[in-house]
Design an enzyme around this catalytic site. Sequence first.
Site, PDB file in Angstrom:
ATOM      1  N   CYS A  66       1.070   8.662  -2.003  1.00  0.00           N
ATOM      2  CA  CYS A  66       0.859  10.045  -1.588  1.00  0.00           C
ATOM      3  C   CYS A  66       2.189  10.770  -1.484  1.00  0.00           C
ATOM      4  O   CYS A  66       2.937  10.570  -0.520  1.00  0.00           O
ATOM      5  CB  CYS A  66       0.127  10.084  -0.246  1.00  0.00           C
ATOM      6  N   CYS A 125       2.426  13.152   1.531  1.00  0.00           N
ATOM      7  CA  CYS A 125       2.633  12.450   2.795  1.00  0.00           C
ATOM      8  C   CYS A 125       4.069  11.966   2.954  1.00  0.00           C
ATOM      9  O   CYS A 125       4.659  12.061   4.035  1.00  0.00           O
ATOM     10  CB  CYS A 125       1.705  11.238   2.888  1.00  0.00           C
ATOM     11  N   ASP A 126       4.648  11.422   1.886  1.00  0.00           N
ATOM     12  CA  ASP A 126       5.869  10.633   2.024  1.00  0.00           C
ATOM     13  C   ASP A 126       7.097  11.141   1.291  1.00  0.00           C
ATOM     14  O   ASP A 126       8.153  10.516   1.348  1.00  0.00           O
ATOM     15  CB  ASP A 126       5.588   9.193   1.565  1.00  0.00           C
TER      16      ASP A 126
END
Length: 314
Positions: A135, A138-139
């Site tokens: 992701c 997300c990261d």
Amino acid sequence: MSEIYDVIILGGGPAGLSAGLYAGRSRLSTLIIEKGQDGGQIAITDEIENYPGQMVDGESGPELIARMTAQSVKFGAERVSDTIKEVSLEGEVKVLKGEKEEYKGKNVIIATGAHPRPIGCKGEREYLGKGVSYCATCDANFFEDLEVFVVGGGDSAVEEAMYLTKFARKVTVIHRRNELRAAKSIQEKAFANPKLHFMWDSVVEELYGDDILQGMAVKNVKTGETRKIDADPEDGMFGVFGFIGMIPNTKVFEGILHMDERGYIKTDEDMHTNIPGVYAAGDVRVKSLRQVVTASADGAIAAVQVERSLSDYF
């Protein structure tokens, strides 16, 4: 179990726990069934920075999920650990047959999520959250000014690779073919991005390092040659993002609920499926954005819809 619950929630991720919280606060008899640990994909995320209202410095996925679990329990949601193998969803009472018990409910909220299709290389599982991610949204922040590799060649892989160029020093797309599968309009943008590079006819065979990801072995599928790529010593690590597809956890519902060609459950904006009393929430349903915040919202909406279906006030 002989009790007929007002609502049974399948899945203990953000969508399921949010649904449990809202259903419990509405004084509905609520059962959450989770086959493993709570959290789903978020449980393997070391740090979360984009969930509204959390600590500004961020927190880990397990920490966030622990608080969500505590909230659902506080308001009365019961919990069992089981894997559902067979379902009967028609009629006023839904029957779910698990490995351990049989469960009955007037309503069912499916929040079983989806899981990334694995890259399929040695060491992949060991470095989840330690250099391996699925992701970018997300990261990406955790790889600022580092080198990053993206595995895949479709729309999602190339779009996520372009997103990563906002953070990483260099992004290389590793694709097993000699041309991308992404739409031409996406390809044009990708090839025009100076921070984006391509490694054709290649697959990742192994990931390695100490406590974090520090290197990988990549094989050329045409020549058979394998070479090792190590992180820059000054960086100490690099990132590998897998974008070769997601797999929704919907197998037990095949032929029962309406799904798209990939197996995601179709719902309306209020999470209703094609069967009355059955709802789907979170990553398991057809939607444009799969994040903790959208999964939580889905769960809340589904639980409120259940409450309204059982109440004389609406």
